[in-house]
Motif scaffolding. Structure first.
Motif, PDB file in Angstrom:
ATOM      1  N   THR A   1     -15.401 -44.386 -21.901  1.00 31.39           N
ATOM      2  CA  THR A   1     -14.957 -45.744 -21.581  1.00 31.39           C
ATOM      3  C   THR A   1     -14.929 -46.612 -22.833  1.00 31.39           C
ATOM      4  OG1 THR A   1     -15.799 -45.576 -19.320  1.00 31.39           O
ATOM      5  CG2 THR A   1     -15.467 -47.799 -20.202  1.00 31.39           C
ATOM      6  N   PHE A   2     -15.993 -46.562 -23.614  1.00 25.71           N
ATOM      7  CA  PHE A   2     -16.063 -47.376 -24.828  1.00 25.71           C
ATOM      8  C   PHE A   2     -14.922 -47.038 -25.788  1.00 25.71           C
ATOM      9  CE2 PHE A   2     -17.319 -47.769 -29.278  1.00 25.71           C
ATOM     10  CZ  PHE A   2     -17.496 -49.141 -29.358  1.00 25.71           C
TER      11      PHE A   2
ATOM     12  N   VAL B   1     -10.976 -41.976 -15.967  1.00 23.17           N
ATOM     13  CA  VAL B   1     -12.416 -41.857 -16.228  1.00 23.17           C
ATOM     14  C   VAL B   1     -13.204 -42.677 -15.212  1.00 23.17           C
ATOM     15  CG1 VAL B   1     -14.237 -42.495 -17.881  1.00 23.17           C
ATOM     16  CG2 VAL B   1     -12.231 -41.242 -18.663  1.00 23.17           C
ATOM     17  N   LEU B   2     -12.769 -43.889 -14.963  1.00 28.71           N
ATOM     18  CA  LEU B   2     -13.476 -44.745 -14.017  1.00 28.71           C
ATOM     19  C   LEU B   2     -13.386 -44.190 -12.591  1.00 28.71           C
ATOM     20  CD1 LEU B   2     -12.551 -48.262 -15.441  1.00 28.71           C
ATOM     21  CD2 LEU B   2     -14.690 -46.987 -15.731  1.00 28.71           C
ATOM     22  N   LEU B   3     -12.219 -43.675 -12.209  1.00 31.90           N
ATOM     23  CA  LEU B   3     -12.075 -43.064 -10.886  1.00 31.90           C
ATOM     24  C   LEU B   3     -12.952 -41.818 -10.753  1.00 31.90           C
ATOM     25  CD1 LEU B   3      -8.240 -43.460 -10.288  1.00 31.90           C
ATOM     26  CD2 LEU B   3     -10.090 -44.591  -9.009  1.00 31.90           C
ATOM     27  N   ALA B   4     -12.985 -40.999 -11.803  1.00 30.25           N
ATOM     28  CA  ALA B   4     -13.828 -39.795 -11.767  1.00 30.25           C
ATOM     29  C   ALA B   4     -15.297 -40.170 -11.657  1.00 30.25           C
ATOM     30  CB  ALA B   4     -13.590 -38.952 -13.015  1.00 30.25           C
ATOM     31  N   ASN B   5     -15.708 -41.215 -12.362  1.00 29.43           N
ATOM     32  CA  ASN B   5     -17.104 -41.645 -12.281  1.00 29.43           C
ATOM     33  C   ASN B   5     -17.415 -42.197 -10.901  1.00 29.43           C
ATOM     34  OD1 ASN B   5     -19.737 -42.306 -13.486  1.00 29.43           O
ATOM     35  ND2 ASN B   5     -19.074 -44.394 -13.059  1.00 29.43           N
TER      36      ASN B   5
ATOM     37  N   PRO C   1      -1.456 -44.848 -22.852  1.00 33.95           N
ATOM     38  CA  PRO C   1      -2.253 -43.648 -22.566  1.00 33.95           C
ATOM     39  C   PRO C   1      -3.748 -43.943 -22.412  1.00 33.95           C
ATOM     40  CG  PRO C   1      -0.694 -43.191 -24.314  1.00 33.95           C
ATOM     41  CD  PRO C   1      -0.651 -44.668 -24.068  1.00 33.95           C
ATOM     42  N   SER C   2      -4.279 -44.855 -23.228  1.00 37.19           N
ATOM     43  CA  SER C   2      -5.712 -45.155 -23.104  1.00 37.19           C
ATOM     44  C   SER C   2      -6.014 -45.865 -21.793  1.00 37.19           C
ATOM     45  CB  SER C   2      -6.214 -45.961 -24.299  1.00 37.19           C
ATOM     46  OG  SER C   2      -5.580 -47.218 -24.369  1.00 37.19           O
TER      47      SER C   2
END
Length: 125
Positions: free
Chosen positions: A81-82, A117-121, A109-110
């Protein structure tokens, strides 16, 4: 979702390794002239600046790939995320100050990677 996020983050990391290579080692090549819209004369003067930019792109790549391989998932998503946020901010700044296409090469893309990433977390893994 975790696999998709890891793939996208890895691809963004690889993209930044490619940018590092262009800026640090191939700055005075036709490929770099085309990618960055520069000329041999400008490249000769700006080579030290480009190498510095390349180094920073390498740091972004290292951080993204570190986040992908880190064994602690709770910490890995924070790393990803960072560094995705760093890439997004750099892309917005680059688009505003250097070349508009940077927005589509880096920021879009980011942002996609960040969403994955947020959805996976949120999904727990």
């Amino acid at each position: 979702m975790q696999i998709a996020s890891r793939i996208v983050v890895t691809l963004i990391g690889v993209l930044h390794i490619y940018i590092l290579i262009l800026e640090m080692f191939l700055w005075r090549s036709e490929r770099a002239y085309k990618a960055f819209g520069t000329t041999p004369e400008v490249a000769a003067i700006t080579a030290p600046l480009a190498a510095n930019q390349g180094l920073y792109n390498g740091f972004l790549a290292a951080g993204l790939l570190w986040g992908v391989i880190h064994p602690n998932r709770a910490f890995a998503w924070q790393i990803q995320t960072f560094f995705l946020l760093c890439v997004a901010v750099a892309g917005v700044y680059g688009a505003a100050t250097a070349k508009r296409s940077i927005l589509f090469v880096q920021t879009v893309p980011s942002a996609i990677g960040l969403a994955l990433v947020l959805l996976a977390n949120q999904a727990g893994g």
